[in-house]
Design an enzyme around this catalytic site. Structure first.
Site, PDB file in Angstrom:
ATOM      1  N   ARG A  25       0.737  -0.996   0.078  1.00  0.00           N
ATOM      2  CA  ARG A  25      -0.167   0.041   0.054  1.00  0.00           C
ATOM      3  C   ARG A  25       0.842   1.211   0.186  1.00  0.00           C
ATOM      4  O   ARG A  25       0.398   2.199  -0.566  1.00  0.00           O
ATOM      5  CB  ARG A  25      -0.859   0.097   1.157  1.00  0.00           C
TER       6      ARG A  25
ATOM      7  N   LYS B 136     -13.196 -10.482   8.538  1.00  0.00           N
ATOM      8  CA  LYS B 136     -13.963  -9.300   8.910  1.00  0.00           C
ATOM      9  C   LYS B 136     -15.335  -9.981   8.498  1.00  0.00           C
ATOM     10  O   LYS B 136     -16.087  -9.260   7.507  1.00  0.00           O
ATOM     11  CB  LYS B 136     -13.475  -8.002   8.293  1.00  0.00           C
TER      12      LYS B 136
ATOM     13  N   GLY C  16      -5.814  -6.136   2.234  1.00  0.00           N
ATOM     14  CA  GLY C  16      -4.365  -6.001   2.961  1.00  0.00           C
ATOM     15  C   GLY C  16      -3.959  -7.292   3.178  1.00  0.00           C
ATOM     16  O   GLY C  16      -2.629  -7.604   2.840  1.00  0.00           O
TER      17      GLY C  16
ATOM     18  N   GLY D 132     -12.626  -4.265   1.680  1.00  0.00           N
ATOM     19  CA  GLY D 132     -14.002  -3.901   1.757  1.00  0.00           C
ATOM     20  C   GLY D 132     -14.610  -3.183   0.543  1.00  0.00           C
ATOM     21  O   GLY D 132     -15.602  -3.200  -0.080  1.00  0.00           O
TER      22      GLY D 132
HETATM   23  P1  ADP Z   1      -8.068  -8.818   4.211  1.00  0.00           P
HETATM   24  O1  ADP Z   1      -7.212  -7.717   4.712  1.00  0.00           O
HETATM   25  O2  ADP Z   1      -7.518  -9.233   2.858  1.00  0.00           O
HETATM   26  O3  ADP Z   1      -9.515  -7.890   3.586  1.00  0.00           O
HETATM   27  P2  ADP Z   1      -9.326  -9.763   6.491  1.00  0.00           P
HETATM   28  O4  ADP Z   1      -8.737  -8.563   7.209  1.00  0.00           O
HETATM   29  O5  ADP Z   1     -10.906  -9.749   6.404  1.00  0.00           O
HETATM   30  O6  ADP Z   1      -8.757  -9.914   5.121  1.00  0.00           O
HETATM   31  O7  ADP Z   1      -8.938 -11.113   7.338  1.00  0.00           O
HETATM   32  C1  ADP Z   1      -7.550 -11.479   7.225  1.00  0.00           C
HETATM   33  C2  ADP Z   1      -7.414 -12.262   8.717  1.00  0.00           C
HETATM   34  O8  ADP Z   1      -8.603 -13.204   8.861  1.00  0.00           O
HETATM   35  C3  ADP Z   1      -6.056 -12.806   8.791  1.00  0.00           C
HETATM   36  O9  ADP Z   1      -5.322 -12.025   9.929  1.00  0.00           O
HETATM   37  C4  ADP Z   1      -6.322 -14.171   8.942  1.00  0.00           C
HETATM   38  O10 ADP Z   1      -5.541 -14.746  10.245  1.00  0.00           O
HETATM   39  C5  ADP Z   1      -7.847 -14.296   9.625  1.00  0.00           C
HETATM   40  N1  ADP Z   1      -8.374 -15.555   9.500  1.00  0.00           N
HETATM   41  C6  ADP Z   1      -8.194 -16.238   8.239  1.00  0.00           C
HETATM   42  N2  ADP Z   1      -8.981 -17.418   8.582  1.00  0.00           N
HETATM   43  C7  ADP Z   1      -9.190 -17.532   9.929  1.00  0.00           C
HETATM   44  C8  ADP Z   1      -9.840 -18.427  10.716  1.00  0.00           C
HETATM   45  N3  ADP Z   1     -10.198 -19.747  10.449  1.00  0.00           N
HETATM   46  N4  ADP Z   1      -9.981 -18.020  12.116  1.00  0.00           N
HETATM   47  C9  ADP Z   1      -9.810 -16.994  12.397  1.00  0.00           C
HETATM   48  N5  ADP Z   1      -8.912 -15.991  11.860  1.00  0.00           N
HETATM   49  C10 ADP Z   1      -8.727 -16.176  10.469  1.00  0.00           C
HETATM   50 MG    MG Z   2      -7.192  -7.233   7.107  1.00  0.00          MG
END
Ligand code: ADP
Ligand code: MG
Length: 366
Positions: free
Chosen positions: A12, A173, A324, A347
């Site tokens: 980023r 999330k 991210g 998002g």
């Molecule tokens: P992004 O940043 O790509 O939008 P998110 O922030 O929504 O993604 O989610 C990323 C987080 O989700 C990571 O820190 C990962 O560890 C967590 N995660 C993925 N699968 C699980 C799970 N089964 N249980 C808990 N946390 C999880």
């Molecule tokens: Mg994230």
């Protein structure tokens, strides 16, 4: 993403350089404002932007002044002593409650620091916050930066996709993302769900989830997504096997199961699910991926994300990965150059690809 006060994935930061460099070259005094994490209107030293100043300085090859406030005397003094082409980074905007509240006083005070506003924060364009929406009302000139424009160009590929379109969704999330998934379930030909999000879906089908992350109050939303997919004849895939542990711990050795036992936590999709999702990627014409398939930060729980990432990278499909952590996972696996586009927005990209309005974009149009 940060670890021990150091930026661990600078995607980023690098993505923001083009616009900043143009402003510097144009002789502007550049005040950079952003947010990090979710400090919820309070000062939280672990979410300070100070480490970002360092990373920004390295990538710009140009000094960056950091001030640990976003308004007030010290900020005004720092601006007054900026030379033409100088760069000042403010402290995390979300340390101030007015940012997320989109409070008019905060928006006006921020706007008053500058003459011209440039929004390059695609990743926050789905939020009506002071720095993304409110402050445009107090400035005569507001522009989109080149990163924001390039994001829209790439995401238009998902908005008007070559079909079949596969959407892969994961991450943590759940409440943020579930609310916008219903339309996406109808837009995609195949929607494959992994990560923590999957367990809210499984729970909505009455399947066991053990001690996995489930957002009980979002179960009806998950149900709606499933119904939406079914009624429009789309395919919705959920994990058919899982990697589970007793505790989330670097040293835990996960066990593969078809059904999650009551006392276990699912931390990754299982190998059969990962292969199934990777195969879907190989037969898709467009792939859109947001959110890792498991807790990929712990290497033993990254296998599902790894297999799916390889499948997406090897596919002939046009691929767009947003978020991210998802982008960090792709970088960690060294697959970035085999992905069509890495989006800086999680998002925001979800909301944009299904044709919904983004307050930050609407404000610029206005
Ligand atoms: P992004 O940043 O790509 O939008 P998110 O922030 O929504 O993604 O989610 C990323 C987080 O989700 C990571 O820190 C990962 O560890 C967590 N995660 C993925 N699968 C699980 C799970 N089964 N249980 C808990 N946390 C999880
Ligand atoms: Mg994230």
């Amino acid at each position: 993403p940060l670890r021990d006060g150091v930026v661990t994935d600078d995607t980023r930061v690098r993505a923001s350089i083009e616009t900043l460099q143009r402003l510097i070259d144009g002789g502007a005094k550049v005040i950079v404002a952003s947010h990090l994490g979710r400090p919820k209107g309070k000062v939280d030293p672990s979410s300070s932007l100070r480490p970002v100043a360092q990373s920004l300085e390295e990538h710009l090859g140009h000094p960056v002044t950091f001030v640990d406030a976003c308004l007030g005397k010290r900020v005004e003094e720092a601006i007054a002593s900026l030379s033409d082409g100088g760069v000042l980074l403010l402290e995390n905007l979300r340390f101030e409650a007015g940012e997320e509240q989109n409070h008019p006083d905060f928006a006006r005070d921020l706007a008053n620091l500058a003459d011209v506003y440039v929004n390059d924060a695609f990743g926050t364009a789905h939020r009506a916050h002071a720095s993304t929406e409110g402050m445009t009302a107090y400035l005569e000139e507001s522009y989109a930066g080149s990163l924001l424009l390039s994001e829209l160009e790439h995401l238009d590929i998902v908005r008007n996709p070559k079909r079949p379109l596969l959407c892969l969704l994961g991450g943590a999330k759940v409440s943020d993302k579930l609310a916008v998934l219903e339309a996406l379930a109808r837009h995609s030909d195949v929607l494959a769900v992994g990560g923590a999000m999957a367990y809210t879906f499984l729970a909505s089908k009455g399947q066991p989830t053990g001690r996995s992350l489930v957002e009980a109050e979002r179960i009806p939303d998950a149900r709606k997504v499933i119904d939406s997919a079914e009624s429009s004849g789309r395919k919705l895939l959920l994990p058919v096997d899982h990697r589970v542990v007793d505790e989330i711990d670097e040293s835990a050795v996960p066990e593969v199961v078809d059904f999650i036992p009551d006392d276990k936590i699912a931390v990754d999709i299982g190998p059969q699910t990962a292969r199934m999702y990777a195969e879907e990627a190989s037969s898709a014409a467009t792939v859109f991926w947001n959110g890792p398939m498991g807790i990929f930060e712990i290497p033993a729980f990254a296998e599902g994300t790894r297999t799916v990432a390889r499948g997406v990278a090897e596919s002939e499909a046009r691929s767009i990965v947003g978020g991210g952590d998802s982008v960090a996972a792709i970088n960690q696996l060294g697959l970035a150059d085999q992905i069509g586009h890495l989006s800086t927005g999680g998002g925001a990209s979800l909301q944009y690809v299904q044709g919904l309005a983004l307050p930050g974009l609407t404000a610029l149009d206005r």
